[in-house]
Motif scaffolding. Structure first.
Motif, mmCIF file in Angstrom:
data_model
loop_
_atom_site.group_PDB
_atom_site.id
_atom_site.type_symbol
_atom_site.label_atom_id
_atom_site.label_comp_id
_atom_site.label_asym_id
_atom_site.label_seq_id
_atom_site.Cartn_x
_atom_site.Cartn_y
_atom_site.Cartn_z
ATOM 1 N N SER A 164 49.917 72.061 75.535
ATOM 2 C CA SER A 164 48.771 71.163 75.747
ATOM 3 C C SER A 164 47.742 71.300 74.633
ATOM 4 O O SER A 164 47.195 70.305 74.141
ATOM 5 N N LEU A 165 47.469 72.528 74.221
ATOM 6 C CA LEU A 165 46.494 72.751 73.154
ATOM 7 C C LEU A 165 47.010 72.230 71.814
ATOM 8 O O LEU A 165 46.242 71.684 71.016
ATOM 9 N N ALA A 166 48.313 72.380 71.560
ATOM 10 C CA ALA A 166 48.889 71.847 70.318
ATOM 11 C C ALA A 166 48.770 70.331 70.279
ATOM 12 O O ALA A 166 48.463 69.743 69.231
ATOM 13 N N ALA A 167 48.984 69.684 71.420
ATOM 14 C CA ALA A 167 48.829 68.228 71.481
ATOM 15 C C ALA A 167 47.375 67.831 71.258
ATOM 16 O O ALA A 167 47.077 66.828 70.591
ATOM 17 N N LEU A 168 46.447 68.623 71.809
ATOM 18 C CA LEU A 168 45.025 68.323 71.648
ATOM 19 C C LEU A 168 44.595 68.404 70.193
ATOM 20 O O LEU A 168 43.938 67.494 69.674
ATOM 21 N N VAL A 169 44.951 69.491 69.514
ATOM 22 C CA VAL A 169 44.437 69.705 68.152
ATOM 23 C C VAL A 169 45.072 68.769 67.140
ATOM 24 O O VAL A 169 44.500 68.549 66.063
ATOM 25 N N LEU A 193 44.998 77.701 66.257
ATOM 26 C CA LEU A 193 45.102 76.291 66.620
ATOM 27 C C LEU A 193 43.900 75.505 66.110
ATOM 28 O O LEU A 193 44.018 74.333 65.746
ATOM 29 N N GLY A 194 42.747 76.144 66.065
ATOM 30 C CA GLY A 194 41.552 75.466 65.572
ATOM 31 C C GLY A 194 41.571 75.176 64.088
ATOM 32 O O GLY A 194 40.708 74.448 63.588
ATOM 33 N N SER A 195 42.549 75.716 63.368
ATOM 34 C CA SER A 195 42.628 75.497 61.916
ATOM 35 C C SER A 195 42.869 74.035 61.564
ATOM 36 O O SER A 195 42.647 73.616 60.431
ATOM 37 N N ARG A 196 43.310 73.252 62.528
ATOM 38 C CA ARG A 196 43.621 71.832 62.272
ATOM 39 C C ARG A 196 42.418 71.078 61.700
ATOM 40 O O ARG A 196 42.576 70.140 60.910
ATOM 41 N N GLY A 220 50.987 78.803 67.493
ATOM 42 C CA GLY A 220 50.309 79.411 68.629
ATOM 43 C C GLY A 220 51.223 80.322 69.419
ATOM 44 O O GLY A 220 50.814 81.403 69.869
ATOM 45 N N SER A 221 52.476 79.917 69.571
ATOM 46 C CA SER A 221 53.428 80.713 70.336
ATOM 47 C C SER A 221 53.737 82.039 69.648
ATOM 48 O O SER A 221 53.822 83.090 70.308
#
Length: 421
Positions: free
Chosen positions: A83-88, A151-154, A174-175
């Protein structure tokens, strides 16, 4: 007949403000700018928000709430990571405004954001400890913040991949951080110690006045933002009047130029020292990583300025800084490309940015006295991410040989202001 106010006007204002803060920077946006973007008056905006700072606070808080909601709705760690990967990788850059602009809040607002940030990390930590019951509470918190940082590096770069491919890559990154094995006692698995340099302050020596001024300016620029700091503020921090600052630096921009020059010199020196001792690409990467973490720990405010104040430099110095940063990235790219033959360079660059963002976020969001083994733990997490991510998560990609290729050449780090080779 007067037009009716949309029921979601408050949210519209917050979204418009967030986009403008990201595009122009907080100090370059006015309340009128936000109102104009929505076709309303500034007085109409004030019905919903007290001032621009309140707008920023709510924008950051909303981003944190979005992240937290995804985490709490997830049934397991893997669901949260996806979910977080899809968000970023989507259009909303919730992490960027959070990390870049939070320093423009007042003290009580910053404390509220820190508390909310800790709640988000704690909720992610709960999922982490269910999936990895061997993790202690402190390690779970550290890994949680590391995942959020990676993940925030995007929002830190402009590298673009097809949406689905980018999302899969961010999930793998992230994994790998979330599942990194951490040996007990904070001992690194590759036996490469981190340096512990001792400067004049650690030795109890007094720096020259010019260095004192520059050191305080660097701290204030990072903590408050360049545009919020005056020469009088810098003088007060040193214990002198503003005219005393001008005796050493003609203007505030000269202090910023000196700060970025210092940052570039320290990064270059650390990288060169690391590569002098590298025998192969793997050791080059490990040593570069340790040098980067060391510089980031010892010079946290300098690294913050590099990340957030580059646009405040004059064009000539900004171009020079971009070249130095590109040369630094290229050294990492050489080392990692030798270990991941055949991988798209754009993907490798995204991995490198994720590693740098992860280390920066953890260092800046945790206290050293609460976690003195941060550098060692960060080294373990980052090496695991860089060396194992793609090979471990994509069965179609062959596992790289740890001895493949040669270590990066020193000339890849071009002198200040020159184009990288």
């Amino acid at each position: 007949m007067a037009a009716r106010r949309p029921p979601n006007r408050r949210e519209q204002i917050r979204v418009a403000a967030t986009e403008l803060f990201l595009e122009r920077g907080y100090h370059n946006v006015s309340v009128t700018d936000v109102a104009d973007a929505l076709g309303i008056t500034a007085s109409a905006l004030y019905h919903h928000y007290r001032n621009k700072q309140d707008l920023l606070f709510q924008a950051i808080l909303s981003g944190l709430d979005t992240v937290d909601c995804l985490i709490q709705e997830a049934g397991a760690l893997d669901d949260a990571l996806r979910s977080l990967a899809a968000l970023v990788t989507g259009p909303r850059k919730v992490f960027a405004v959070w990390e870049r602009e939070a320093r423009n809040l007042d003290g009580s607002q910053r404390e509220a954001i820190r508390e909310r940030e800790a709640e988000v990390a704690a909720h992610f930590g709960l999922l982490l400890r269910v999936a990895r019951p061997e993790l202690g509470a402190k390690d779970a918190e550290l890994v949680s913040r590391a995942v959020l940082g990676a993940l925030g590096s995007r929002g830190r770069h402009q590298i673009r991949l097809p949406r689905r491919r980018h999302e899969q890559l961010m999930y793998r990154l992230g994994s790998m951080v979330a599942h990194c094995p951490l040996p007990p006692g904070g001992k690194s698995g590759d036996g490469l110690p981190l340096a512990r340099p001792h400067g004049p302050i650690a030795a109890g020596l007094r720096m020259p006045r010019r260095d004192q001024i520059l050191t305080e300016a660097i701290r204030l620029f990072d903590e408050r933002g360049y545009q919020s700091v005056t020469m009088a503020d810098i003088g007060e921090a040193v214990g002198i009047v503003a005219s005393g600052v001008y005796r050493h630096f003609p203007g505030k921009v000269d202090l910023l130029v000196a700060a970025t020059n210092r940052a570039g010199e320290r990064i270059r020196a650390a990288a060169e020292q690391a590569l002098l001792h590298a025998a192969d690409p793997r050791s080059a990467l490990a040593l570069l990583l340790r040098a980067h973490i060391d510089v980031s720990v010892e010079n946290a405010h300098l690294i913050g300025i590099l990340a957030h104040e580059r646009d405040q430099l004059p064009e000539k110095e900004r171009t020079a800084l971009r070249r130095v940063q590109a040369a630094y990235l290229d050294v990492w790219l050489q080392a990692l490309s030798a270990l991941q033959p055949g991988q798209d360079p754009a993907e490798i660059k995204i991995e490198i940015h994720a590693t740098h963002a992860m280390t920066s976020f953890v260092i800046r969001s945790t206290r050293n006295d609460m976690r003195p083994d941060r550098p060692e733990r960060l080294a373990e997490l980052a090496l695991h991410l860089l060396l194992d991510c793609c090979a471990s998560n994509d069965p179609r990609r062959p596992r790289p040989s740890p001895l493949a290729g040669r270590p990066p050449k020193l000339h890849a780090l071009a002198p200040w202001g020159e184009t990288a080779q």
